[in-house]
Design a protein around this motif. Structure first.
Motif, mmCIF file in Angstrom:
data_model
loop_
_atom_site.group_PDB
_atom_site.id
_atom_site.type_symbol
_atom_site.label_atom_id
_atom_site.label_comp_id
_atom_site.label_asym_id
_atom_site.label_seq_id
_atom_site.Cartn_x
_atom_site.Cartn_y
_atom_site.Cartn_z
ATOM 1 N N GLU A 188 34.048 -3.992 26.774
ATOM 2 C CA GLU A 188 35.427 -3.513 26.648
ATOM 3 C C GLU A 188 36.423 -4.551 27.154
ATOM 4 N N LYS A 189 36.075 -5.260 28.222
ATOM 5 C CA LYS A 189 36.974 -6.275 28.760
ATOM 6 C C LYS A 189 37.098 -7.467 27.817
ATOM 7 N N ALA A 190 35.968 -7.931 27.284
ATOM 8 C CA ALA A 190 35.968 -9.165 26.502
ATOM 9 C C ALA A 190 36.407 -8.971 25.055
ATOM 10 N N SER A 191 36.267 -7.763 24.523
ATOM 11 C CA SER A 191 36.572 -7.554 23.097
ATOM 12 C C SER A 191 37.985 -7.983 22.705
ATOM 13 N N PRO A 192 39.033 -7.619 23.437
ATOM 14 C CA PRO A 192 40.369 -8.088 23.044
ATOM 15 C C PRO A 192 40.531 -9.593 23.197
ATOM 16 N N TRP A 193 39.823 -10.205 24.141
ATOM 17 C CA TRP A 193 39.882 -11.661 24.277
ATOM 18 C C TRP A 193 39.222 -12.326 23.073
ATOM 19 N N ARG A 194 38.118 -11.760 22.641
ATOM 20 C CA ARG A 194 37.363 -12.333 21.517
ATOM 21 C C ARG A 194 38.154 -12.273 20.213
ATOM 22 N N ARG A 195 38.937 -11.222 20.046
ATOM 23 C CA ARG A 195 39.642 -11.041 18.770
ATOM 24 C C ARG A 195 40.596 -12.195 18.477
ATOM 25 N N ARG A 196 40.991 -12.939 19.474
ATOM 26 C CA ARG A 196 41.915 -14.062 19.271
ATOM 27 C C ARG A 196 41.188 -15.336 18.844
ATOM 28 N N LEU A 197 39.867 -15.304 18.837
ATOM 29 C CA LEU A 197 39.090 -16.524 18.640
ATOM 30 C C LEU A 197 38.626 -16.648 17.194
ATOM 31 N N ASP A 198 39.585 -16.866 16.304
ATOM 32 C CA ASP A 198 39.241 -17.100 14.906
ATOM 33 C C ASP A 198 39.057 -18.595 14.670
ATOM 34 N N ALA A 199 38.794 -18.957 13.433
ATOM 35 C CA ALA A 199 38.517 -20.361 13.111
ATOM 36 C C ALA A 199 39.685 -21.266 13.483
ATOM 37 N N GLU A 200 40.896 -20.832 13.214
ATOM 38 C CA GLU A 200 42.067 -21.656 13.508
ATOM 39 C C GLU A 200 42.197 -21.915 15.010
ATOM 40 N N ALA A 201 41.993 -20.867 15.815
ATOM 41 C CA ALA A 201 42.122 -21.014 17.263
ATOM 42 C C ALA A 201 41.043 -21.931 17.822
ATOM 43 N N ILE A 202 39.813 -21.732 17.387
ATOM 44 C CA ILE A 202 38.711 -22.545 17.909
ATOM 45 C C ILE A 202 38.861 -23.998 17.484
ATOM 46 N N GLN A 203 39.292 -24.227 16.278
ATOM 47 C CA GLN A 203 39.465 -25.613 15.840
ATOM 48 C C GLN A 203 40.569 -26.308 16.642
ATOM 49 N N ALA A 204 41.648 -25.592 16.914
ATOM 50 C CA ALA A 204 42.714 -26.168 17.733
ATOM 51 C C ALA A 204 42.205 -26.465 19.139
ATOM 52 N N ASP A 205 41.389 -25.566 19.678
ATOM 53 C CA ASP A 205 40.834 -25.769 21.010
ATOM 54 C C ASP A 205 39.870 -26.957 21.034
#
Length: 289
Positions: free
Chosen positions: A132-149
């Motif tokens: 429950e804690k991590a699920s909203p954090w994970r939702r932000r981690l799409d391909a665009e976000a990870i590639q930028a990171d």
């Protein structure tokens, strides 16, 4: 990949840090440097230099754990953890890899929302509402976000002592971190190898599905858990077909172990199969980087 039902089952089984945070951890990382070290300043143990770092990234200040052989420059590896994020099991895995001659950055994938370690180990994650804690954090981690990171992390790490900028970069990921490796390679030209261990979501319907973003000049190690394969038996075939179509070098294998088998604090940890996967990881990096 793991789901909410898996976590509920593990928590019901009353997993404790003594159960697999002690025995399995000791077996899995006996050859590693001492545990419990996390500091802003450089600390050197057993020939390895390590520290907690932070730097500017698209989502704020990206933090993580950086370890590398002391007094030399080594090929860089971007390490994406599983859903439990940064914790001692991941730091130990990074130390082990650094001991084999790599400069390893374990990224905090959740840095947009929280900094540093959030769970002591996987037992803590499973029993304290980690999903429950991590699920909203994970939702932000799409391909665009990870590639930028990945771009931000490798650009900053290239400025650090200990990194050999003349060599290729590798990336490895576990569970949710599996697809992050393929996205990272697609974003960073100097990345030459991606290794996914019991990774979920490698084959999706979207245009940003990892299997649609393979590079001809990169190496891919796709290590699949037997229970994940039972749920999606067609995924490995689709990934293989995509790799062949792209001319990408891909080693794709279903291991005789369940989801999480590579991680010492996971309930499915299997030392024999984890060691076999580790050997394939080192072979992939030796060839590609």
């Amino acid at each position: 990949m793991c789901d909410e039902q898996d976590l509920a089952r593990w928590a019901k089984a009353k997993l404790t840090r003594r159960a697999f945070g002690g025995g399995a951890m000791a077996a899995g990382v006996a050859a590693c440097a001492p545990v419990g070290v996390e500091a802003e300043a450089n600390e050197t143990f057993g020939g390895l230099t390590e520290r907690t770092v932070g730097f500017d990234a698209p989502g704020g200040t990206m933090d993580g754990f950086f370890v590398h052989p002391a007094g030399t420059r080594s090929p860089l590896v971007l390490f994406w953890p599983d859903i439990g994020g940064i914790r001692e099991a991941k730091r130990q895995m990074a130390r082990r890899l650094a001991g084999d001659g790599y400069a390893v950055f374990v990224a905090n994938p959740y840095y947009r929302d929280v900094a540093g370690q959030q769970f002591e180990d996987f037992a803590d994650f499973a029993s304290s509402g980690g999903w429950e804690k991590a699920s909203p954090w994970r939702r932000r981690l799409d391909a665009e976000a990870i590639q930028a990171d990945a771009r931000a992390a490798t650009a900053w790490l290239d400025t650090q002592p200990g990194v050999d900028r003349a060599r290729g970069i590798g990336t490895q990921g576990y569970c949710m971190g599996g697809p992050f490796t393929v996205w990272s390679v697609a974003a960073v030209p100097r990345m030459k190898a991606a290794a996914s261990f019991h990774g979920g979501g490698l084959v999706r319907e979207s245009d940003t599905s990892p299997h649609r973003m393979l590079r001809e000049d990169a190496h891919y190690l796709i290590a699949i858990a037997q229970d994940d394969d039972a749920k999606e038996p067609e995924a490995k075939t689709e990934f293989r077909e995509a790799a062949n179509a792209n001319g990408a070098e891909a080693e794709i294998e279903v291991y005789d172990a369940d989801h999480g088998w590579c991680v010492p604090d996971a309930p499915a940890y299997d030392q024999a199969e984890a060691d076999r996967a580790w050997a394939r990881l080192l072979a992939t990096y030796a060839e590609a980087l």
